[in-house]
Design a protein around this motif. Structure first.
Motif: not given
Lengths: 533, 533
Positions: A409-412, A414, B401-406, B506
């Protein structure tokens, strides 16, 4: 000793400095240390580590390398003469050379009048002052100094008197060697020979070096001609890495000088490590080795023509200019692709795998298919041995994967969060656990260890030493096939394992699972086999 | 005309015959025709098409090529002398040469006594008979004949009288040229020069050719030395393809002879097609071009060092041995930690970045720091330009990008499932979408495209061409730093982008996001800027 008159040719490696000017070549400070140690072991005389005045990475190398006692190689730092109008002792670049703590500085200065006036915007007289003053300053600081005469051959053609005056300025100020650089790489062998002969006559007692570039595909020839004309120091790089078309390739220069012309270079007994050195540097640079590279390439002694092969069987000298063993390379006959595999089977004799048995044929077929799909077992003998054990003596892995889930998970603004959940069958038990990591593979590695460590305490001793990814079939973008190689060790020995997939996680899992399974081969005999019926 | 005394050097190409002996080189008959036509157009004098006696594919080529009217190139067929004890007119191999319908036959015979007795198992006298008889037979059939003296230089060293006697046998029987072959490729430039000089003196009026191999990395030099010693025919291959380490590389030999030594070779106006020819042959052979290949390689005129670039801006001759345009190549400026501000300024003139402004210095500092952390911009100029635009002219990316989930899931015996969910801010809109892929990066790529394509239709034209992963600081195992390089194209141009992180996802995201942002630079001006206040 510098500049003695025996036929020893001093080898000055600049892979770590000029080599990194090559397109796509980049070394970390740690990479540089690894290469430097290898060069020292091989008996290279000088190792140019970088340009401390130009960037922090190079300075870092000079700090790191101090911690290692080198056998005999002298580490050199590179830089330029002082700038026009600036006294040497006030020049930042020269100060950095002194601060780097090396015993040898190599500085370049202009030897081509055109460059002095055009690129440097100064007078011919001021350029001589800069050379003299810079050499004298570094000598006064207790350093040995080599003077690289930039564009010497072009300068010698345009204005020989001035080019020689520059060398004389350096020698007069105490330079321990003057090095003639073919900076643009376009000089021809006979030009180099004539110019070097003249310099050697003109500067008796001053050691002369040659630094050639390969823009005319003549760097090795120019280097050899220079040595035959009296040069006693040779600058170049491993595999000829370097700006534009590269520098003189030491992997070719050295065997030509040693075997063809009988010069002393690095110790004769170390020449058998030349092929290994070449491949090691490609590996560290993450470049594909050049198959048809002279002396050390995979195809260098590969014979395809039927006539050649049949003659070779009678007498190897018929179609080989040199015995491949002398440089640590080997003869290959391209008709039999299976010969490599036969060698591998030979390695695992204790498994009693017969190449002509049905099992043997099947394993060979499987290996061939896997190699065709992108597997490579040369650096992954752990995976190979596990495969052979499965095929011939009913080996079972110490664990089987039931399921695995990875969440990232990636958030802006962070950092990315990576979590792995795995369910494994370990002997009779079903282990379900989870772990985080600083990346998906690291999370997977952590979860796998956590699942195994209560049953196999030895897992705690296993260390992942190296993780490599290579994208195969590069032109397919993000759908491409990926090969992962992992190296693992237990403090006593190390082993490599491999995985291939279009999915990097799956490829990593294969290699990871094999790395643990191989590490548990011994322990497994003591525990799992006992608890099973 | 053969053998006139003007300084025209005849170019004899053997890419289609000796070139195919290289490992991994294979041409269909149609491939060969395509290459032959190209060579003819360039003005090559002779094209050796194959060995009709050795395989059907070669015979097919000779049939096919008859259908094309060549401008001036003469097609040659290759073969050997008759066998010991066999009269030439009864030798199958020689008959095939005649049947192939060519006007020129090139036959090889032994010139090294050791080979005659060891490989051929015959007497020195019988070998001379074979040479004489074979040449005379082909001449009697109305063919021009070139005699390739195999292993000439080794033979000349071992037994000069016999090596010369072999040449005299061929010349005496009417050979139109004698070609001195360094078959094992281990001869040195001065040896070649001395031997050729001797032959030219000994055989006045007989055109002499040189055929060098590259086992000592000296084939180009040996060829040039031979020409300087009086050889008037040069044999070699495009890109130096050939057995083991290859043949003399005509892409280097020709420009050296033409531009450095002033010989007439192929028509001067056709030399600008040399780079194109080189890449065409790589393409047909399905081989990757060698980036640092002299004259014609992509890196051949690529400059990385900052000092070099700052001098080039003043005068290109300062760091180039030849104007790249002369061989159809071009100058490139590479970015890296070694390059100073000069490279940046030179490349991005249109951004009006001032070297002495605070912004200019800050960007350079940032660049150096990023490279220290593992970024590499020479293959990632897309990322570099985006960075510069942000720093100097208030550029904003087309999306954030606000958020990303893999999520990746694997169950035993099933393929791994990869899904990406992303939430992006695109201009005023918030787009939330998801996609699958055959790996995590592919899923991310698919999701990103899906999110962007309704707003930026151009996304559909952007293709990921290449994806590369390199693990930095390898010894850190799965916690290591990873660098991802992506190459993207829109059918007209291509650009590279980069990402670095301990997390491969990332790093991939950074490179992916940049690849799209760069591709949208133009479109963005038309849409987002307009919709924003």
């Amino acid at each position: 000793m510098l500049g003695d008159l025996t036929p020893t040719i001093k080898i000055y490696d600049t892979t770590l400095r000029d080599g990194t000017q090559g397109e796509g070549v980049s070394f970390s400070a740690e990479d540089k240390v690894k290469i430097a140690l290898r060069l020292d072991e091989m008996g290279f005389h000088y190792i140019e580590g970088g340009w401390p005045g130009s960037n922090p990475k190079d300075m870092e190398f000079f700090e790191l390398i101090k911690q290692y006692p080198l056998k005999q190689a002298v580490v050199a730092a590179f830089g330029s003469t002082c700038r026009p109008g600036v006294p040497a002792h006030q020049d930042t670049n020269l100060k950095r050379l002194v601060e780097s703590g090396v015993k040898l500085a190599t500085i370049f200065g202009k030897a081509w009048d055109f460059h002095v006036t055009k690129a440097l915007n100064t007078t011919l007289e001021e350029n001589l002052r800069m050379v003299r003053d810079s050499v004298a300053y570094l000598k006064s600081q207790g350093l040995k100094v080599f003077f690289d005469a930039e564009h010497f051959f072009d300068g010698f053609k345009a204005n020989p008197d001035y080019a020689l005056a520059v060398l004389q300025a350096a020698a007069g100020a105490g330079a321990d060697a003057v090095v003639l650089c073919d900076t643009n790489g376009g000089s021809l062998p006979f030009e180099v020979q004539q110019a070097v002969s003249r310099v050697v006559r003109q500067l008796p007692g001053v050691p002369v070096g040659i630094h050639a570039h390969n823009d005319g595909e003549l760097a090795v020839a120019n280097t050899i001609m220079a040595v035959q004309a009296g040069a006693t120091q040779v600058q170049g790089t491993v595999n000829g890495l370097g700006e534009r078309c590269g520098n003189a390739n030491l992997c070719s220069v050295i065997p030509n000088l040693a075997f063809k012309l009988g010069y002393q270079t690095i110790p004769r007994e170390n020449l058998v490590y030349l092929t290994e050195l070449s491949r090691f540097v490609y590996e560290v640079a993450n470049l594909n080795p050049v198959a048809n590279q002279p002396f050390v390439g995979e195809s260098a002694f590969a014979h395809k023509g039927g006539i050649h092969v049949s003659a070779l069987m009678k007498e190897t000298g018929t179609y080989e200019h040199l015995a491949p063993e002398l440089v640590g390379n080997q003869r290959r006959v391209l008709m039999s692709e299976l010969s490599g595999l036969s060698n591998l089977l030979y390695k695992y004799k204790e498994l009693h795998l017969d190449k002509n048995s049905p099992e043997g044929r099947q394993v060979l077929e499987q290996l061939k298919n896997m190699e065709h799909r992108g597997y490579q077992f040369e650096a992954a003998e752990g995976s190979l041995e596990l495969m052979l054990r499965k095929a011939v003596n009913g080996y079972r892995e110490p664990f089987q994967l039931e399921s695995m889930r990875l969440i990232l998970e990636m958030r802006e603004q962070q950092p990315i969060y990576s979590e792995a959940v795995i369910k494994l069958r370990v002997g009779e038990e079903l282990v379900h656990t989870a772990a985080e990591g600083n990346g998906p593979v690291n999370a997977l590695d952590n979860a796998l260890r956590k699942a195994l460590e209560t049953i196999y305490p030895r897992v705690a001793d296993l260390r992942l030493l190296d993780y490599k990814v290579r994208v195969l079939e590069e032109k397919a973008g993000t759908e491409a096939l990926v090969r992962v190689l992992i190296e693992t060790g237990d403090g006593k020995k190390t082993w490599g394992t491999v995985g291939v997939s279009t999915n990097i996680i799956e490829a990593s899992w294969q290699a990871l699972a094999d790395s643990m399974a191989y590490g548990l081969l011994e322990e497994q005999k003591l525990t799992v086999t006992n608890t099973k019926k």
